[in-house]
Motif scaffolding. Sequence first.
Motif, PDB file in Angstrom:
ATOM      1  N   ASP A  89       0.853  -1.183   0.000  1.00 25.30           N
ATOM      2  CA  ASP A  89       0.000   0.000   0.000  1.00 25.30           C
ATOM      3  C   ASP A  89       0.894   1.239   0.000  1.00 25.30           C
ATOM      4  O   ASP A  89       1.662   1.457   0.931  1.00 25.30           O
ATOM      5  N   LEU A  90       0.793   2.036  -1.066  1.00 27.11           N
ATOM      6  CA  LEU A  90       1.688   3.180  -1.234  1.00 27.11           C
ATOM      7  C   LEU A  90       0.906   4.346  -1.801  1.00 27.11           C
ATOM      8  O   LEU A  90       0.001   4.155  -2.625  1.00 27.11           O
ATOM      9  N   GLN A  91       1.235   5.551  -1.339  1.00 27.55           N
ATOM     10  CA  GLN A  91       0.620   6.751  -1.888  1.00 27.55           C
ATOM     11  C   GLN A  91       1.701   7.725  -2.326  1.00 27.55           C
ATOM     12  O   GLN A  91       2.677   7.953  -1.613  1.00 27.55           O
ATOM     13  N   LEU A  92       1.542   8.259  -3.529  1.00 25.00           N
ATOM     14  CA  LEU A  92       2.462   9.253  -4.066  1.00 25.00           C
ATOM     15  C   LEU A  92       1.670  10.500  -4.401  1.00 25.00           C
ATOM     16  O   LEU A  92       0.492  10.433  -4.742  1.00 25.00           O
ATOM     17  N   GLN A  93       2.325  11.648  -4.320  1.00 30.62           N
ATOM     18  CA  GLN A  93       1.642  12.877  -4.682  1.00 30.62           C
ATOM     19  C   GLN A  93       2.543  13.761  -5.541  1.00 30.62           C
ATOM     20  O   GLN A  93       3.766  13.716  -5.443  1.00 30.62           O
ATOM     21  N   GLY A  94       1.902  14.542  -6.390  1.00 27.62           N
ATOM     22  CA  GLY A  94       2.648  15.429  -7.274  1.00 27.62           C
ATOM     23  C   GLY A  94       1.696  16.133  -8.221  1.00 27.62           C
ATOM     24  O   GLY A  94       0.467  16.032  -8.098  1.00 27.62           O
ATOM     25  N   LEU A  95       2.267  16.838  -9.175  1.00 28.39           N
ATOM     26  CA  LEU A  95       1.493  17.539 -10.188  1.00 28.39           C
ATOM     27  C   LEU A  95       1.283  16.607 -11.377  1.00 28.39           C
ATOM     28  O   LEU A  95       2.255  16.102 -11.946  1.00 28.39           O
ATOM     29  N   HIS A  96       0.033  16.382 -11.736  1.00 26.26           N
ATOM     30  CA  HIS A  96      -0.276  15.466 -12.832  1.00 26.26           C
ATOM     31  C   HIS A  96       0.390  15.954 -14.112  1.00 26.26           C
ATOM     32  O   HIS A  96       0.272  17.118 -14.487  1.00 26.26           O
ATOM     33  N   ALA A 126       1.422  25.227   0.051  1.00 20.97           N
ATOM     34  CA  ALA A 126       1.083  26.595  -0.356  1.00 20.97           C
ATOM     35  C   ALA A 126       1.673  26.915  -1.727  1.00 20.97           C
ATOM     36  O   ALA A 126       1.042  27.579  -2.556  1.00 20.97           O
ATOM     37  N   SER A 127       2.889  26.436  -1.974  1.00 26.77           N
ATOM     38  CA  SER A 127       3.515  26.626  -3.278  1.00 26.77           C
ATOM     39  C   SER A 127       3.548  25.286  -4.005  1.00 26.77           C
ATOM     40  O   SER A 127       4.189  24.336  -3.550  1.00 26.77           O
ATOM     41  N   LEU A 128       2.828  25.210  -5.123  1.00 27.03           N
ATOM     42  CA  LEU A 128       2.792  23.957  -5.866  1.00 27.03           C
ATOM     43  C   LEU A 128       4.161  23.586  -6.420  1.00 27.03           C
ATOM     44  O   LEU A 128       4.405  22.430  -6.768  1.00 27.03           O
ATOM     45  N   ARG A 129       5.067  24.560  -6.503  1.00 26.37           N
ATOM     46  CA  ARG A 129       6.413  24.286  -6.996  1.00 26.37           C
ATOM     47  C   ARG A 129       7.159  23.318  -6.081  1.00 26.37           C
ATOM     48  O   ARG A 129       8.180  22.751  -6.464  1.00 26.37           O
ATOM     49  N   GLN A 130       6.647  23.143  -4.858  1.00 25.30           N
ATOM     50  CA  GLN A 130       7.271  22.195  -3.940  1.00 25.30           C
ATOM     51  C   GLN A 130       6.962  20.750  -4.328  1.00 25.30           C
ATOM     52  O   GLN A 130       7.622  19.828  -3.851  1.00 25.30           O
ATOM     53  N   LEU A 131       5.946  20.560  -5.166  1.00 29.79           N
ATOM     54  CA  LEU A 131       5.582  19.207  -5.590  1.00 29.79           C
ATOM     55  C   LEU A 131       6.314  18.821  -6.864  1.00 29.79           C
ATOM     56  O   LEU A 131       6.493  19.650  -7.757  1.00 29.79           O
ATOM     57  N   PRO A 132       6.699  17.566  -6.982  1.00 27.01           N
ATOM     58  CA  PRO A 132       7.271  17.101  -8.251  1.00 27.01           C
ATOM     59  C   PRO A 132       6.159  16.864  -9.270  1.00 27.01           C
ATOM     60  O   PRO A 132       4.983  16.740  -8.920  1.00 27.01           O
ATOM     61  N   TRP A 133       6.525  16.806 -10.529  1.00 28.58           N
ATOM     62  CA  TRP A 133       5.597  16.340 -11.553  1.00 28.58           C
ATOM     63  C   TRP A 133       5.530  14.820 -11.455  1.00 28.58           C
ATOM     64  O   TRP A 133       6.528  14.164 -11.124  1.00 28.58           O
ATOM     65  N   GLY A 152      -5.867   4.151  -7.806  1.00 32.43           N
ATOM     66  CA  GLY A 152      -6.706   5.323  -8.025  1.00 32.43           C
ATOM     67  C   GLY A 152      -5.885   6.587  -8.092  1.00 32.43           C
ATOM     68  O   GLY A 152      -4.760   6.650  -7.583  1.00 32.43           O
ATOM     69  N   VAL A 153      -6.453   7.593  -8.741  1.00 34.27           N
ATOM     70  CA  VAL A 153      -5.834   8.920  -8.837  1.00 34.27           C
ATOM     71  C   VAL A 153      -6.880   9.928  -8.403  1.00 34.27           C
ATOM     72  O   VAL A 153      -7.947  10.032  -9.018  1.00 34.27           O
ATOM     73  N   GLU A 154      -6.578  10.656  -7.316  1.00 34.98           N
ATOM     74  CA  GLU A 154      -7.538  11.592  -6.755  1.00 34.98           C
ATOM     75  C   GLU A 154      -6.916  12.968  -6.590  1.00 34.98           C
ATOM     76  O   GLU A 154      -5.692  13.094  -6.456  1.00 34.98           O
ATOM     77  N   PRO A 155      -7.748  14.020  -6.566  1.00 32.66           N
ATOM     78  CA  PRO A 155      -7.220  15.370  -6.300  1.00 32.66           C
ATOM     79  C   PRO A 155      -6.559  15.416  -4.923  1.00 32.66           C
ATOM     80  O   PRO A 155      -7.023  14.756  -3.973  1.00 32.66           O
ATOM     81  N   LEU A 156      -5.487  16.164  -4.824  1.00 28.44           N
ATOM     82  CA  LEU A 156      -4.804  16.359  -3.549  1.00 28.44           C
ATOM     83  C   LEU A 156      -5.474  17.531  -2.840  1.00 28.44           C
ATOM     84  O   LEU A 156      -5.342  18.679  -3.251  1.00 28.44           O
ATOM     85  N   ALA A 201      -2.490  19.593 -12.249  1.00 32.99           N
ATOM     86  CA  ALA A 201      -3.250  19.616 -11.010  1.00 32.99           C
ATOM     87  C   ALA A 201      -2.569  18.735  -9.952  1.00 32.99           C
ATOM     88  O   ALA A 201      -2.054  17.659 -10.273  1.00 32.99           O
ATOM     89  N   PRO A 202      -2.587  19.164  -8.679  1.00 32.12           N
ATOM     90  CA  PRO A 202      -2.006  18.321  -7.631  1.00 32.12           C
ATOM     91  C   PRO A 202      -2.874  17.082  -7.401  1.00 32.12           C
ATOM     92  O   PRO A 202      -4.101  17.182  -7.245  1.00 32.12           O
ATOM     93  N   VAL A 203      -2.253  15.914  -7.401  1.00 36.98           N
ATOM     94  CA  VAL A 203      -2.995  14.656  -7.264  1.00 36.98           C
ATOM     95  C   VAL A 203      -2.289  13.730  -6.282  1.00 36.98           C
ATOM     96  O   VAL A 203      -1.096  13.877  -5.988  1.00 36.98           O
ATOM     97  N   ARG A 204      -3.063  12.781  -5.777  1.00 38.53           N
ATOM     98  CA  ARG A 204      -2.530  11.699  -4.945  1.00 38.53           C
ATOM     99  C   ARG A 204      -2.817  10.388  -5.664  1.00 38.53           C
ATOM    100  O   ARG A 204      -3.950  10.134  -6.077  1.00 38.53           O
TER     101      ARG A 204
END
Length: 395
Positions: A7-14, A41-48, A32-36, A19-22
Amino acid sequence: MENESPDLQLQGLHYLTGAPVRIAIRQGRIAGVEPLNDPPASLRQLPWIGPGFVDLQINGYAGMDFNTLPIAPHTTSRLSRALWSEGVTSFFPTVITNSEDAILEAVSAIARECEEDEAAGSAVAGIHLEGPFISPEDGARGAHSRAYVRAPDWPLFQRWQEAARGRIKIVTVSPEWPEAEAFIRRCADSGVLVSIGHTAAAPDQIARAVAAGAAMSTHFGNGAHPVLPRHPNYLWEQLAADELWTCLIADGFHLPDSVLKVAMKVKGDKALLVSDAVMFSGMPAGTYESHIGGKVVLTPQGRLQMADQPQLLAGSVKMLPAGVSHLVKRGLCSLGEAWEMASVRPAKRVGLPFSAGLEAGAPADVLLIEWGDAGGDGSEPRIAGVYKNGVSVWP
Protein backbone atom coordinates in the motif's frame (compact mmCIF):
# COMPACT_ATOMS: atom_id res chain seq x y z
CA MET A 1 11.85 -7.32 -6.10
CA GLU A 2 12.98 -5.97 -2.75
CA ASN A 3 11.09 -3.29 -0.74
CA GLU A 4 7.71 -4.17 -2.21
CA SER A 5 4.93 -2.31 -0.44
CA PRO A 6 1.32 -3.53 -0.40
CA ASP A 7 0.00 0.00 0.00
CA LEU A 8 1.69 3.18 -1.23
CA GLN A 9 0.62 6.75 -1.89
CA LEU A 10 2.46 9.25 -4.07
CA GLN A 11 1.64 12.88 -4.68
CA GLY A 12 2.65 15.43 -7.27
CA LEU A 13 1.49 17.54 -10.19
CA HIS A 14 -0.28 15.47 -12.83
CA TYR A 15 1.89 15.44 -15.95
CA LEU A 16 -1.05 16.25 -18.23
CA THR A 17 -3.08 18.75 -16.24
CA GLY A 18 -0.67 20.23 -13.72
CA ALA A 19 -3.25 19.62 -11.01
CA PRO A 20 -2.01 18.32 -7.63
CA VAL A 21 -2.99 14.66 -7.26
CA ARG A 22 -2.53 11.70 -4.95
CA ILE A 23 -1.90 8.29 -6.52
CA ALA A 24 -2.71 5.13 -4.59
CA ILE A 25 -0.73 2.00 -5.47
CA ARG A 26 -1.67 -1.49 -4.37
CA GLN A 27 -0.09 -4.79 -5.33
CA GLY A 28 2.00 -3.20 -8.07
CA ARG A 29 -0.87 -1.43 -9.80
CA ILE A 30 -2.43 2.01 -9.68
CA ALA A 31 -5.50 1.76 -7.47
CA GLY A 32 -6.71 5.32 -8.02
CA VAL A 33 -5.83 8.92 -8.84
CA GLU A 34 -7.54 11.59 -6.76
CA PRO A 35 -7.22 15.37 -6.30
CA LEU A 36 -4.80 16.36 -3.55
CA ASN A 37 -7.04 18.26 -1.14
CA ASP A 38 -4.25 19.62 1.04
CA PRO A 39 -1.48 20.71 -1.38
CA PRO A 40 1.44 22.83 -0.16
CA ALA A 41 1.08 26.60 -0.36
CA SER A 42 3.51 26.63 -3.28
CA LEU A 43 2.79 23.96 -5.87
CA ARG A 44 6.41 24.29 -7.00
CA GLN A 45 7.27 22.20 -3.94
CA LEU A 46 5.58 19.21 -5.59
CA PRO A 47 7.27 17.10 -8.25
CA TRP A 48 5.60 16.34 -11.55
CA ILE A 49 4.21 12.82 -11.62
CA GLY A 50 3.51 10.60 -14.61
CA PRO A 51 4.15 7.20 -16.19
CA GLY A 52 7.70 5.86 -16.50
CA PHE A 53 9.56 6.38 -19.75
CA VAL A 54 9.66 3.65 -22.41
CA ASP A 55 12.69 3.75 -24.73
CA LEU A 56 12.43 1.70 -27.93
CA GLN A 57 16.10 2.06 -28.84
CA ILE A 58 18.98 1.67 -26.37
CA ASN A 59 22.34 0.54 -27.79
CA GLY A 60 24.18 1.08 -24.54
CA TYR A 61 24.66 3.34 -21.53
CA ALA A 62 27.40 4.38 -19.08
CA GLY A 63 30.12 2.30 -20.72
CA MET A 64 27.88 -0.77 -21.13
CA ASP A 65 27.11 -1.90 -24.66
CA PHE A 66 24.88 -4.45 -26.39
CA ASN A 67 27.10 -4.49 -29.48
CA THR A 68 30.61 -4.98 -28.12
CA LEU A 69 31.18 -8.71 -28.11
CA PRO A 70 31.38 -10.72 -26.08
CA ILE A 71 28.80 -8.76 -24.08
CA ALA A 72 30.21 -8.32 -20.59
CA PRO A 73 28.52 -10.47 -17.92
CA HIS A 74 25.52 -8.82 -16.24
CA THR A 75 25.36 -6.02 -18.83
CA THR A 76 21.59 -6.34 -19.29
CA SER A 77 21.00 -6.50 -15.55
CA ARG A 78 23.27 -3.57 -14.71
CA LEU A 79 22.04 -1.44 -17.58
CA SER A 80 18.39 -2.06 -16.66
CA ARG A 81 19.05 -0.72 -13.18
CA ALA A 82 21.20 2.17 -14.41
CA LEU A 83 18.40 3.41 -16.66
CA TRP A 84 16.15 3.96 -13.64
CA SER A 85 18.21 7.09 -12.94
CA GLU A 86 17.00 8.38 -16.34
CA GLY A 87 13.36 7.61 -15.59
CA VAL A 88 13.30 4.65 -17.99
CA THR A 89 11.20 1.80 -16.62
CA SER A 90 10.93 -0.23 -19.84
CA PHE A 91 13.31 -0.39 -22.80
CA PHE A 92 14.44 -2.32 -25.85
CA PRO A 93 18.12 -3.35 -25.97
CA THR A 94 19.15 -2.65 -29.54
CA VAL A 95 21.45 -4.96 -31.50
CA ILE A 96 22.78 -3.48 -34.73
CA THR A 97 24.15 -4.91 -37.99
CA ASN A 98 26.77 -7.58 -37.43
CA SER A 99 27.68 -11.11 -38.49
CA GLU A 100 25.15 -13.94 -38.16
CA ASP A 101 26.99 -15.46 -35.20
CA ALA A 102 27.56 -12.11 -33.49
CA ILE A 103 23.88 -11.21 -33.58
CA LEU A 104 22.96 -14.67 -32.33
CA GLU A 105 25.43 -14.30 -29.47
CA ALA A 106 24.13 -10.84 -28.53
CA VAL A 107 20.42 -11.70 -28.49
CA SER A 108 21.15 -14.94 -26.63
CA ALA A 109 23.04 -13.09 -23.90
CA ILE A 110 20.28 -10.51 -23.47
CA ALA A 111 17.54 -13.15 -23.33
CA ARG A 112 19.47 -15.29 -20.87
CA GLU A 113 19.89 -12.42 -18.40
CA CYS A 114 16.22 -11.49 -18.73
CA GLU A 115 15.35 -15.00 -17.58
CA GLU A 116 17.94 -15.09 -14.80
CA ASP A 117 17.46 -11.60 -13.34
CA GLU A 118 14.05 -10.32 -12.22
CA ALA A 119 14.87 -6.64 -12.71
CA ALA A 120 16.15 -7.18 -16.24
CA GLY A 121 13.21 -9.40 -17.12
CA SER A 122 10.81 -6.72 -15.92
CA ALA A 123 12.57 -3.77 -17.59
CA VAL A 124 13.38 -5.32 -20.97
CA ALA A 125 10.16 -5.18 -22.99
CA GLY A 126 11.80 -6.78 -26.02
CA ILE A 127 14.86 -6.66 -28.26
CA HIS A 128 15.16 -4.23 -31.17
CA LEU A 129 17.12 -5.72 -34.07
CA GLU A 130 18.39 -2.73 -36.06
CA GLY A 131 19.81 -4.42 -39.13
CA PRO A 132 21.36 -6.19 -40.91
CA PHE A 133 18.41 -5.97 -43.35
CA ILE A 134 19.12 -2.32 -44.16
CA SER A 135 20.41 -0.30 -47.10
CA PRO A 136 23.98 -0.98 -48.22
CA GLU A 137 24.30 2.59 -49.53
CA ASP A 138 26.61 5.11 -47.89
CA GLY A 139 24.61 7.67 -45.94
CA ALA A 140 21.49 5.57 -45.57
CA ARG A 141 23.55 2.83 -43.93
CA GLY A 142 24.86 5.25 -41.29
CA ALA A 143 27.61 3.80 -39.10
CA HIS A 144 26.56 0.20 -39.73
CA SER A 145 29.21 -2.05 -41.27
CA ARG A 146 28.71 -2.61 -45.01
CA ALA A 147 30.34 -6.02 -44.68
CA TYR A 148 27.36 -7.47 -42.81
CA VAL A 149 24.43 -5.77 -44.55
CA ARG A 150 22.23 -8.32 -46.28
CA ALA A 151 18.80 -8.95 -47.74
CA PRO A 152 15.94 -9.89 -45.41
CA ASP A 153 16.11 -13.61 -44.65
CA TRP A 154 13.22 -15.20 -42.77
CA PRO A 155 14.95 -18.53 -41.84
CA LEU A 156 17.94 -16.58 -40.51
CA PHE A 157 15.69 -14.25 -38.56
CA GLN A 158 13.96 -17.29 -37.08
CA ARG A 159 17.33 -18.60 -35.89
CA TRP A 160 17.95 -15.34 -34.08
CA GLN A 161 14.42 -15.28 -32.70
CA GLU A 162 14.84 -18.79 -31.33
CA ALA A 163 18.13 -17.77 -29.70
CA ALA A 164 16.37 -14.72 -28.25
CA ARG A 165 13.60 -16.93 -26.78
CA GLY A 166 11.07 -14.98 -28.83
CA ARG A 167 12.13 -11.63 -27.38
CA ILE A 168 12.87 -9.84 -30.68
CA LYS A 169 9.85 -7.54 -30.88
CA ILE A 170 11.11 -4.80 -33.27
CA VAL A 171 13.18 -5.18 -36.44
CA THR A 172 14.41 -2.27 -38.55
CA VAL A 173 14.24 -3.05 -42.27
CA SER A 174 14.87 -1.17 -45.50
CA PRO A 175 12.10 -2.00 -48.03
CA GLU A 176 14.46 -1.58 -51.00
CA TRP A 177 15.29 -5.31 -51.04
CA PRO A 178 13.16 -7.54 -53.33
CA GLU A 179 12.76 -9.90 -50.38
CA ALA A 180 11.50 -7.17 -48.04
CA GLU A 181 7.77 -7.30 -48.75
CA ALA A 182 7.37 -10.99 -47.99
CA PHE A 183 9.66 -10.69 -44.95
CA ILE A 184 7.68 -7.77 -43.54
CA ARG A 185 4.42 -9.67 -43.96
CA ARG A 186 5.79 -12.69 -42.10
CA CYS A 187 7.10 -10.50 -39.28
CA ALA A 188 3.76 -8.73 -38.94
CA ASP A 189 1.91 -12.06 -38.94
CA SER A 190 4.19 -13.33 -36.14
CA GLY A 191 3.73 -10.22 -33.96
CA VAL A 192 7.09 -8.58 -34.69
CA LEU A 193 6.88 -4.84 -35.34
CA VAL A 194 8.70 -3.81 -38.54
CA SER A 195 10.18 -0.33 -38.54
CA ILE A 196 11.46 1.32 -41.71
CA GLY A 197 14.95 2.75 -41.31
CA HIS A 198 18.42 3.10 -42.78
CA THR A 199 16.71 3.05 -46.14
CA ALA A 200 17.16 4.25 -49.71
CA ALA A 201 13.81 2.82 -50.78
CA ALA A 202 11.77 4.26 -53.64
CA PRO A 203 8.25 5.59 -52.97
CA ASP A 204 6.54 2.48 -54.31
CA GLN A 205 8.75 0.29 -52.13
CA ILE A 206 7.77 2.30 -49.04
CA ALA A 207 4.10 1.97 -50.00
CA ARG A 208 4.36 -1.80 -50.45
CA ALA A 209 6.17 -2.15 -47.13
CA VAL A 210 3.38 -0.30 -45.34
CA ALA A 211 0.75 -2.40 -47.09
CA ALA A 212 2.63 -5.52 -45.97
CA GLY A 213 2.54 -4.40 -42.34
CA ALA A 214 5.46 -2.05 -41.63
CA ALA A 215 4.24 0.15 -38.80
CA MET A 216 6.99 2.53 -37.66
CA SER A 217 9.96 4.65 -38.77
CA THR A 218 13.30 4.22 -36.98
CA HIS A 219 14.95 7.51 -35.85
CA PHE A 220 13.23 9.45 -38.63
CA GLY A 221 15.50 11.81 -40.58
CA ASN A 222 18.68 10.10 -39.43
CA GLY A 223 20.46 7.17 -41.02
CA ALA A 224 19.77 8.97 -44.31
CA HIS A 225 21.67 10.44 -47.25
CA PRO A 226 22.99 13.97 -46.56
CA VAL A 227 21.40 15.16 -49.83
CA LEU A 228 18.07 13.95 -51.23
CA PRO A 229 15.88 14.80 -54.24
CA ARG A 230 13.46 17.62 -53.47
CA HIS A 231 10.60 15.19 -54.07
CA PRO A 232 9.79 12.42 -54.08
CA ASN A 233 12.07 10.93 -51.43
CA TYR A 234 11.78 8.33 -48.68
CA LEU A 235 11.35 10.90 -45.91
CA TRP A 236 8.27 12.50 -47.48
CA GLU A 237 6.85 9.04 -48.18
CA GLN A 238 7.20 7.95 -44.55
CA LEU A 239 5.68 11.18 -43.27
CA ALA A 240 2.75 10.80 -45.65
CA ALA A 241 2.04 7.19 -44.65
CA ASP A 242 -0.64 7.53 -41.98
CA GLU A 243 0.00 3.97 -40.77
CA LEU A 244 3.59 4.70 -39.73
CA TRP A 245 4.41 5.83 -36.22
CA THR A 246 7.55 7.95 -36.15
CA CYS A 247 10.49 7.78 -33.75
CA LEU A 248 12.31 11.07 -33.20
CA ILE A 249 15.63 11.89 -31.54
CA ALA A 250 15.12 15.28 -29.87
CA ASP A 251 18.60 15.92 -28.51
CA GLY A 252 19.09 19.22 -30.36
CA PHE A 253 21.72 17.73 -32.66
CA HIS A 254 20.15 14.94 -34.72
CA LEU A 255 17.17 16.92 -36.02
CA PRO A 256 16.55 20.66 -36.40
CA ASP A 257 13.59 22.02 -34.48
CA SER A 258 11.80 22.68 -37.78
CA VAL A 259 11.93 18.97 -38.68
CA LEU A 260 10.75 17.97 -35.21
CA LYS A 261 7.88 20.46 -35.47
CA VAL A 262 6.75 19.24 -38.89
CA ALA A 263 7.00 15.55 -37.98
CA MET A 264 5.05 16.10 -34.76
CA LYS A 265 2.32 18.05 -36.54
CA VAL A 266 1.95 15.47 -39.31
CA LYS A 267 2.07 12.39 -37.07
CA GLY A 268 0.09 13.75 -34.12
CA ASP A 269 -0.25 11.09 -31.43
CA LYS A 270 1.89 8.73 -33.54
CA ALA A 271 5.03 10.80 -32.90
CA LEU A 272 7.38 9.10 -30.42
CA LEU A 273 10.61 9.97 -28.63
CA VAL A 274 13.61 7.65 -28.57
CA SER A 275 17.11 8.24 -27.27
CA ASP A 276 19.03 5.85 -29.57
CA ALA A 277 21.60 6.06 -26.79
CA VAL A 278 25.06 4.57 -27.26
CA MET A 279 27.48 3.38 -24.58
CA PHE A 280 28.92 6.88 -24.05
CA SER A 281 25.60 8.13 -22.66
CA GLY A 282 25.89 9.02 -19.00
CA MET A 283 29.66 9.49 -19.28
CA PRO A 284 31.70 12.70 -18.81
CA ALA A 285 32.85 14.81 -21.74
CA GLY A 286 36.05 13.61 -23.36
CA THR A 287 37.62 11.58 -26.14
CA TYR A 288 36.74 7.90 -26.40
CA GLU A 289 37.46 4.92 -28.62
CA SER A 290 34.39 3.54 -30.40
CA HIS A 291 34.29 -0.06 -31.59
CA ILE A 292 32.50 0.99 -34.79
CA GLY A 293 33.96 4.38 -35.61
CA GLY A 294 37.43 4.97 -34.17
CA LYS A 295 37.95 7.98 -31.90
CA VAL A 296 34.91 10.01 -30.92
CA VAL A 297 34.54 13.20 -28.91
CA LEU A 298 31.75 13.83 -26.41
CA THR A 299 31.42 17.58 -25.96
CA PRO A 300 30.31 19.26 -22.72
CA GLN A 301 27.06 20.14 -24.52
CA GLY A 302 26.29 16.45 -25.08
CA ARG A 303 27.17 16.18 -28.76
CA LEU A 304 28.98 12.98 -29.76
CA GLN A 305 31.05 13.53 -32.90
CA MET A 306 33.83 11.91 -34.89
CA ALA A 307 37.23 13.09 -33.68
CA ASP A 308 38.63 13.53 -37.21
CA GLN A 309 35.38 14.87 -38.71
CA PRO A 310 33.63 16.95 -36.04
CA GLN A 311 30.78 17.80 -38.41
CA LEU A 312 29.69 14.14 -38.32
CA LEU A 313 27.68 12.76 -35.41
CA ALA A 314 28.89 9.49 -33.90
CA GLY A 315 25.69 8.59 -32.08
CA SER A 316 23.32 9.91 -29.46
CA VAL A 317 24.11 10.32 -25.77
CA LYS A 318 21.20 12.37 -24.44
CA MET A 319 18.47 10.38 -22.75
CA LEU A 320 14.69 10.78 -22.75
CA PRO A 321 14.57 13.44 -19.98
CA ALA A 322 16.75 15.63 -22.22
CA GLY A 323 14.47 14.97 -25.19
CA VAL A 324 11.40 15.95 -23.19
CA SER A 325 13.21 19.04 -21.94
CA HIS A 326 14.25 20.07 -25.46
CA LEU A 327 10.72 19.84 -26.85
CA VAL A 328 9.23 21.81 -23.96
CA LYS A 329 11.89 24.52 -23.70
CA ARG A 330 11.89 25.11 -27.46
CA GLY A 331 8.13 25.55 -27.38
CA LEU A 332 7.47 22.60 -29.68
CA CYS A 333 4.83 21.06 -27.40
CA SER A 334 3.49 20.96 -23.86
CA LEU A 335 5.10 18.99 -21.04
CA GLY A 336 2.19 16.56 -21.14
CA GLU A 337 2.62 15.82 -24.84
CA ALA A 338 6.40 15.46 -24.58
CA TRP A 339 6.00 13.12 -21.59
CA GLU A 340 3.47 11.01 -23.51
CA MET A 341 5.85 10.83 -26.50
CA ALA A 342 8.39 9.25 -24.14
CA SER A 343 6.04 6.94 -22.24
CA VAL A 344 2.42 6.19 -23.11
CA ARG A 345 2.78 6.41 -26.89
CA PRO A 346 5.74 4.03 -27.32
CA ALA A 347 4.08 1.64 -24.86
CA LYS A 348 0.92 1.74 -26.96
CA ARG A 349 2.81 1.20 -30.22
CA VAL A 350 4.44 -2.00 -28.94
CA GLY A 351 1.41 -3.21 -27.00
CA LEU A 352 2.61 -2.76 -23.43
CA PRO A 353 0.07 -2.36 -20.59
CA PHE A 354 1.88 0.81 -19.48
CA SER A 355 0.05 2.61 -22.29
CA ALA A 356 -2.76 3.17 -19.78
CA GLY A 357 -0.58 5.82 -18.10
CA LEU A 358 -1.89 6.87 -14.70
CA GLU A 359 -5.28 5.18 -15.05
CA ALA A 360 -6.59 2.93 -12.30
CA GLY A 361 -5.60 -0.67 -12.95
CA ALA A 362 -2.45 0.21 -14.92
CA PRO A 363 0.90 -1.22 -13.82
CA ALA A 364 2.46 1.19 -11.34
CA ASP A 365 5.50 2.27 -13.36
CA VAL A 366 5.55 5.83 -12.04
CA LEU A 367 8.05 8.63 -12.47
CA LEU A 368 8.53 11.75 -10.32
CA ILE A 369 10.37 14.71 -11.84
CA GLU A 370 11.40 17.90 -10.04
CA TRP A 371 11.21 20.68 -12.60
CA GLY A 372 9.66 23.83 -11.10
CA ASP A 373 7.63 25.47 -13.84
CA ALA A 374 8.73 22.85 -16.39
CA GLY A 375 11.84 24.63 -17.58
CA GLY A 376 10.38 28.10 -17.78
CA ASP A 377 13.17 29.28 -15.49
CA GLY A 378 15.82 27.63 -17.66
CA SER A 379 16.23 24.66 -15.33
CA GLU A 380 16.58 21.04 -16.40
CA PRO A 381 14.40 18.16 -15.16
CA ARG A 382 15.72 16.10 -12.25
CA ILE A 383 14.55 12.53 -11.69
CA ALA A 384 13.26 12.56 -8.11
CA GLY A 385 11.75 9.09 -7.87
CA VAL A 386 11.08 5.99 -9.95
CA TYR A 387 8.70 3.15 -9.15
CA LYS A 388 8.64 -0.11 -11.08
CA ASN A 389 5.51 -2.20 -10.52
CA GLY A 390 4.89 -0.16 -7.38
CA VAL A 391 8.38 -0.73 -5.96
CA SER A 392 10.73 2.20 -5.35
CA VAL A 393 13.82 1.62 -7.52
CA TRP A 394 15.31 5.15 -7.62
CA PRO A 395 16.93 6.87 -5.83
